[in-house]
Design a protein around this motif. Structure first.
Motif, PDB file in Angstrom:
ATOM      1  N   ARG A   1       4.244   6.537 -19.947  1.00  0.00           N
ATOM      2  CA  ARG A   1       5.507   7.292 -19.963  1.00  0.00           C
ATOM      3  C   ARG A   1       5.692   8.044 -21.283  1.00  0.00           C
ATOM      4  N   GLU A   2       5.359   7.405 -22.389  1.00  0.00           N
ATOM      5  CA  GLU A   2       5.514   8.069 -23.694  1.00  0.00           C
ATOM      6  C   GLU A   2       4.649   9.319 -23.777  1.00  0.00           C
TER       7      GLU A   2
ATOM      8  N   ARG B   1      13.640  14.486 -30.877  1.00  0.00           N
ATOM      9  CA  ARG B   1      12.322  14.023 -31.337  1.00  0.00           C
ATOM     10  C   ARG B   1      11.988  14.498 -32.741  1.00  0.00           C
TER      11      ARG B   1
ATOM     12  N   LYS C   1      -1.481   0.974 -22.035  1.00  0.00           N
ATOM     13  CA  LYS C   1      -1.504   1.906 -23.155  1.00  0.00           C
ATOM     14  C   LYS C   1      -2.655   2.880 -22.938  1.00  0.00           C
TER      15      LYS C   1
ATOM     16  N   ALA D   1       6.749  12.589 -23.839  1.00  0.00           N
ATOM     17  CA  ALA D   1       6.909  12.988 -25.244  1.00  0.00           C
ATOM     18  C   ALA D   1       5.562  13.341 -25.860  1.00  0.00           C
TER      19      ALA D   1
ATOM     20  N   GLY E   1      -0.105   5.729 -26.772  1.00  0.00           N
ATOM     21  CA  GLY E   1       1.203   5.249 -26.345  1.00  0.00           C
ATOM     22  C   GLY E   1       1.159   4.828 -24.891  1.00  0.00           C
ATOM     23  N   SER E   2       2.304   4.436 -24.360  1.00  0.00           N
ATOM     24  CA  SER E   2       2.391   4.060 -22.954  1.00  0.00           C
ATOM     25  C   SER E   2       2.245   5.324 -22.103  1.00  0.00           C
TER      26      SER E   2
END
Length: 352
Positions: A223-224, A270, A207, A228, A220-221
């Motif tokens: 990737r997130e 989103r 994270k 995004a 967030g992660s």
């Protein structure tokens, strides 16, 4: 080596230095056995947050819990955490083994037991057989591993790492960050890692908590955060991104149809609404082809060959785009008129 990794909880933590507020009402949770990175530019509050967790600073208000225990006002030596500093802080006149054993002996362990644990700690970080070497006889990466071993043998609930790779060259940073991540996953210890390097954060973290002006900008992660981003700041800070104005012309379930200079493209919605918006477009998500006219067109203003890819800048009516093109066998010269296209990945509506 670490028997019971602990959780970390910040509850409404605030830190002021005179009239300056370094941390604003910070709340965050680090789950046991995970590696969480505090990421952000200089002055964002990440190092102050780590120092508060270590007990090197005390919060002006709020609470800190480690393993469910309130440690807000406890001194550093009673918090069950160990810290790895960017300077390594090894004793130059002591061998690697003695450096690792030092904290164990200081805590009251017998010299024999301390050296046995220290040898095991060096083995864990891939330095078996190097215990007799002085720090000056080790590479920068090996010195950093000694510092990690010294912290791990104390069996802390939480390991803290403050810019641990900043003194290493680029190639060595990549290798050591991989070693740290593999070690954390193998031993399942809880780690809080501070860096300003986005690639480093993406590579090692379960994270990422991105900080800006003493607050959490997004968590967030990897990737997130990359795919995004919640704001223009995040889009530009986590990897490079072109922020492109668009018109959101239709929402259908989880997808939105957007128009950029007349070029239509479908992206994750989103929660967006129709109307004007912004897209975060990664440089590798843009394609360019020679063309005199197109729905979305531009002119190459700069080209740089970098071996396995070419970097372009293209001037468009909406501004300058930075483009990374793997097609090194067909370079485009500055001045070339191009049609600009978009790939399916690497494009996101900015939620702000």
């Amino acid at each position: 080596m670490i028997h019971s990794p602990g959780s970390v909880v910040f509850q409404n933590v605030r830190k002021t230095f005179g009239a300056f507020t370094a941390i604003h009402d910070l709340s965050l949770t680090v789950e046991p056995g995970t590696l969480v990175t505090l990421l952000g530019p200089s002055g964002c509050g990440k190092t102050t947050t780590l120092r508060i967790l270590a007990g090197l600073e005390h919060p002006t208000s709020g609470r800190i819990l480690i393993g469910g225990k309130d440690v807000t006002m406890l001194p550093a030596n009673e918090r069950d955490v160990s810290m790895v500093f960017q300077s390594y802080a090894l004793f130059p006149h002591m061998t690697s083994l003695d450096n690792v054993a030092y904290g164990l002996e200081s805590s009251g362990l017998s010299k024999k037991d301390a050296r046995q644990k220290a040898e095991h700690g060096l083995e864990l970080v891939g330095l078996a057989g190097m215990g007799r070497r002085l720090p000056a006889e080790l590479s920068g990466g090996q010195q950093q591993r000694v510092a990690v071993a010294r912290a791990l043998v104390l069996e802390p609930q939480v390991l803290l790492l403050d810019e641990p790779l900043s003194n290493l060259d680029a190639r060595l940073r990549r290798r050591v960050r991989t070693e740290i991540r593999e070690l954390q996953q193998r031993l399942q210890f809880t780690a809080v890692y501070v860096t300003h390097d986005q690639d480093e954060a993406l590579a090692v973290s379960d994270k990422i908590i991105v900080m800006k002006d003493g607050e959490i900008a997004q968590a967030g992660s990897p990737r997130e955060l990359y795919e995004a981003p919640a704001s223009t700041f995040i889009a530009d800070f986590i990897g490079e991104a072109n922020v492109v104005p668009c018109e959101i012309i239709d929402i259908s379930g989880a997808h939105a149809t957007v128009s950029i200079e007349g070029l239509r493209h479908v992206v994750p919605a989103r929660g967006a609404k129709t109307g004007r918006g912004k897209l975060a477009v990664r440089p590798s998500a843009i394609t360019v082809e020679p063309a005199e006219s197109a729905a979305f067109s531009g002119r190459i203003s700069h080209a740089a060959y970098l071996g396995d890819h070419i970097e372009y800048e293209a001037e468009t009516s909406g501004g300058t785009l930075f483009i990374v093109d793997p097609s090194v066998d067909r370079p485009l010269a500055p001045g070339t008129q191009v049609a600009i296209g978009l790939k399916n990945r690497g494009i996101a509506i900015i939620a702000e």
